[in-house]
Structure formats: structure tokens, C-alpha cells
Design a protein around this motif. Structure first.
Motif, PDB file in Angstrom:
ATOM      1  N   THR A 203       0.421  -2.589   3.383  1.00  0.00           N
ATOM      2  CA  THR A 203       0.207  -3.133   2.039  1.00  0.00           C
ATOM      3  C   THR A 203       1.150  -4.294   1.757  1.00  0.00           C
ATOM      4  O   THR A 203       0.726  -5.440   1.634  1.00  0.00           O
ATOM      5  N   ASP A 243      -0.732  -8.245  -6.548  1.00  0.00           N
ATOM      6  CA  ASP A 243      -1.242  -7.141  -5.731  1.00  0.00           C
ATOM      7  C   ASP A 243      -0.097  -6.415  -5.011  1.00  0.00           C
ATOM      8  O   ASP A 243      -0.070  -5.185  -4.934  1.00  0.00           O
ATOM      9  N   ASP A 247       0.927  -2.501  -5.488  1.00  0.00           N
ATOM     10  CA  ASP A 247       1.015  -1.555  -4.371  1.00  0.00           C
ATOM     11  C   ASP A 247       2.410  -0.952  -4.250  1.00  0.00           C
ATOM     12  O   ASP A 247       2.562   0.231  -3.949  1.00  0.00           O
ATOM     13  N   THR A 250       2.752   1.725  -6.772  1.00  0.00           N
ATOM     14  CA  THR A 250       2.043   2.932  -6.344  1.00  0.00           C
ATOM     15  C   THR A 250       2.870   3.737  -5.353  1.00  0.00           C
ATOM     16  O   THR A 250       2.964   4.966  -5.438  1.00  0.00           O
ATOM     17  N   LEU A 265      -2.787   4.479  -0.134  1.00  0.00           N
ATOM     18  CA  LEU A 265      -3.017   3.567  -1.247  1.00  0.00           C
ATOM     19  C   LEU A 265      -4.517   3.260  -1.345  1.00  0.00           C
ATOM     20  O   LEU A 265      -5.244   3.341  -0.360  1.00  0.00           O
ATOM     21  N   GLN A 267      -6.681   1.109  -0.989  1.00  0.00           N
ATOM     22  CA  GLN A 267      -7.404   0.066  -0.296  1.00  0.00           C
ATOM     23  C   GLN A 267      -8.231   0.725   0.800  1.00  0.00           C
ATOM     24  O   GLN A 267      -7.665   1.364   1.693  1.00  0.00           O
TER      25      GLN A 267
END
Length: 400
Positions: A203, A243, A247, A250, A265, A267
Motif C-alpha cells: 500500500t 490515498d 491506507d 487503516t 486493506l 484494495q
């Protein structure tokens, strides 16, 4: 049970003193003891007292050297019998306690099999001897009494030692269980750290690499960028930065929870169109062949792995072969999907972006955990990443 220091503890010393006092007291009781041959009363008395003191000195070390104490005690008793013609009751008492200590201290699988048989044999012979006391010779009757003392002592020691042995076995079993649990905990911790490293690379590193490539492209432009081009490039960098921050937030939230391991995550394969569009916006020529990615439904764990495989290939192409065409071929099979990402390479003299080296390692771990296969082919002018993943991961699969 065996002592570890050369000096007996005060408690053990006082127990020995008590045995010696009792043994000396028995010496003053007339006609008590096992008589082998006649001797003067004073000789028996002095010999009994000397024997009690000698056995007491040896008895002090019964917990440190139990075998040596028993053998030495037998030697002292033999000397008493030869010198005075009598084995005193006190000597038998002290020696039996030393034998008891030996049984308690020396417990092995072999002794646990042999000692009950020896004790049973001594007691059986002693009982038979007592039943035949009227017809046995005096010497045999004395031996019978000694065997009775030995048999009772052994049986007593065996009875006391049995629960101690079971307790030791339980402690060993508990220790093994604790070690196994600790090993599983360490394995879980290692797996969690590996997963975190994969999440961080897949990420944050991916976003930062894209930001670096966007900035490098702007700086390397041969002609000054127009205001519109610069605004578009900066907007792209800002979007990638946001972004990355999302991330990172998160991941931090996952680390602050009480869950045993972090979750992937968000994605996954459903974002593959956005991934390809972002690569094209950064200036990479991407050609998509094969099946439409939107028509392929993957298990959640496989979905994350497939997305990360494609992103890793695109990021590597942008870092190490900027300006080269990228071809993505996606095929849905009966129970699996295959994906091949191919791009041209720059000559060896070209120096691309700095690589951490962990991207492909983490990707290989993800693919393996999903039960798939990963292959990387580097030829003189092309670089190809091939991955084959099952549509659904097995039950035993951990977080990919």
C-alpha cells in the motif's frame, strides 16, 4: 530430591542427629539386635555406639549421594557384625532410612520395574521365614528379619515415590504444552509481522513510488509544463498522497485493535480498472488482453492477492522501465485465473528508481498462502510476471 550443595541443610542434619540418638539409645537395651555370634556386652555396646556415630556421619549426605551412602552404610554394618557379632537395631534403622532416600532420589523407568519385584521377593521370603521360624537355623532366621526390614523399606519408598513420579511427569507434560503454546505464539507473531510488512509495502510503498514517478516525470520534462499540465500532475500527486494517508490510517487502526492479526486493506480485484487507469494517467502505455477483469469473481483473499500482483508489476514497470509498453493478459480458467504482465526493459546501463527488494518477496508469500503459483521471467529485452491463482482459497489459507 537430591541435594545440590556439599553441606547438608540444618533440617537434614537435625534428622540425622535424631536417628543417631535413637540408635545409641537402642544400644543400651539388652538383647536387642540381630546376634550372629556371642560377644561381651561391653563390646556390643561400644561397637553399637561407634556404628551409630559412623552411620550418622555418612547419613548426613543421603540426599546428595544416596547410592554412596547406602553402600558405605552396608560396609559399616558389616564391620560391626564382624567386630561385635551383632547388627544393632539402630544401625538397621539408619541404613533403612538411607535406602528409603535412595529409592526416592533415584527413580528411572528401569528402577520402577525392578524395585517392586525386589521388594515383593524380600517380603515373600521374610514371611516364609517367619512361618518356618521353628525349623530354620538361627542364622537364616536373622537373615529373614533383615529381608523383612529391606522389603518394608523398599515398599514404603515405592509407595511414596509413585505420586511424586506422576507429579513430575505432569510437570514435564505441562512444560511441553507451554513450550508448544509459546512456539505457536511465536509463529503467529512472525506471521503477523510478515503480513504487516506485506501490507505496508503493497500500500504505502506503492503510493510513494507512484508519487516519486510523477514528480520525476515532471522534473525530467524537456519542455516546461503548461499550467494545465502542472495542475493535473500536482492533482495526481495529491490524490496519491491522500490515498497513502488513508491506507496508513487503516493500518494504524488495525494495530490499535485487539484482533489477533491484521486484515487486508480494502484494495482488491474490484479496483483493478482504477489501477489500470491510474497507470495510464501516469504515462504508461497499458494494453489489456484476454478476459474482462470485471467478469472474474474471486474469493476475498485471492482478490487482494490478484490486485497486489498487478499493482506490483505496474509499479515495477514504472520504476524500472518508464516509457515502455505494458501488456496485461488475463484468462479465466475452470477453477483458477491466470495473469501475465509483460513490459520492455531498459538496457542494463539504465538506472531506475531505487527498489526496496521486498515487493516480490511479499507477493510470493501472498500467492503461496492462496495456493497459487508465481513465475518471473527476465529476458534481454522483456520482463514478465506470471501468476496463477485459484478462484477460491482453501479453508486452511491464512490472511493473504
Amino acid at each position: 530430591m537430591t541435594g545440590t550443595g556439599p553441606i547438608p541443610s540444618p533440617r537434614h542434619a537435625w534428622i540425622t542427629v535424631g536417628y543417631v540418638v535413637i540408635a545409641i539409645g537402642f544400644c543400651f537395651v539388652p538383647s536387642i539386635g540381630i546376634e550372629w555370634f556371642a560377644a561381651s556386652r561391653s563390646q556390643v555396646l561400644v561397637g553399637g555406639i561407634a556404628t551409630a556415630i559412623a552411620l550418622g556421619a555418612v547419613h548426613l549426605f543421603r540426599n546428595r549421594w544416596p547410592t554412596v551412602v547406602v553402600v558405605a552404610g552396608l560396609a559399616v554394618m558389616t564391620v560391626e557384625a564382624l567386630a561385635t557379632g551383632t547388627t544393632s537395631v539402630g544401625a538397621i534403622l539408619i541404613e533403612c532410612d538411607a535406602l528409603y532416600s535412595l529409592v526416592i532420589a533415584r527413580s528411572t523407568a528401569q528402577t520402577r520395574r525392578l524395585l517392586p519385584m525386589i521388594a515383593a521377593a524380600c517380603l515373600s521370603i521374610a514371611v516364609a521365614g517367619l512361618l518356618l521360624a521353628n525349623i530354620l537355623a538361627a542364622a537364616l532366621l536373622q537373615v529373614t528379619i533383615l529381608l523383612l526390614a529391606v522389603g518394608v523399606t523398599l515398599w514404603w519408598g515405592i509407595t511414596v515415590r509413585a505420586p511424586m513420579t506422576r507429579a513430575e511427569e505432569e510437570r514435564e507434560r505441562a512444560a511441553l504444552i507451554a513450550e508448544a503454546a509459546a512456539a505457536r505464539q511465536r509463529e503467529a507473531l512472525v506471521a503477523e509481522r510478515l503480513q504487516l510488512s506485506r501490507e505496508l509495502h503493497d500500500t504505502i510503498s506503492g503510493h510513494l513510488s507512484a508519487i516519486t514517478i510523477q514528480a520525476a516525470g515532471a522534473l525530467a520534462a524537456t519542455a516546461p509544463l503548461t499550467a494545465e499540465e502542472l495542475t493535473k500532475r500536482l492533482g495526481r500527486i495529491r490524490a496519491l498522497s491522500l490515498d497513502a494517508m488513508g491506507d496508513m490510517r487503516t493500518l494504524v487502526d488495525v494495530l490499535r485493535t485487539d484482533t489477533s492479526s491484521p486484515v487486508a486493506l480494502p484494495q482488491n480485484w474490484s479496483s483493478v480498472d482504477s489501477l489500470i487507469a491510474g497507470a495510464r494517467e501516469s504515462g504508461t502505455s497499458v494494453t489489456l488482453t484476454g478476459d474482462d477483469p470485471a467478469t472474474i469473481t474471486l474469493d476475498p483473499l485471492v482478490s487482494v492477492t490478484a490486485f497486489n500482483a498487478l499493482r506490483e508489476a505496474l509499479v515495477n514497470a514504472e520504476k524500472h522501465a518508464p516509457g515502455r509498453d505494458v501488456t496485461i493478459d488475463i484468462r479465466r480458467e475452470a477453477e483458477a485465473m491466470s495473469m501475465t504482465i509483460t513490459n520492455g526493459q531498459h538496457p542494463p546501463a539504465h538506472v531506475g528508481a531505487v527498489s526496496s527488494g521486498y515487493g516480490l518477496i511479499g507477493l510470493a508469500e501472498r500467492v503461496r498462502l492462496c495456493g497459487g503459483d508465481l513465475d518471473i521471467d527476465r529476458s534481454d529485452d522483456t520482463w514478465a510476471l506470471r501468476v496463477r491463482l485459484p478462484l477460491t482459497a482453501g479453508r486452511e489459507t491464512q490472511h493473504a
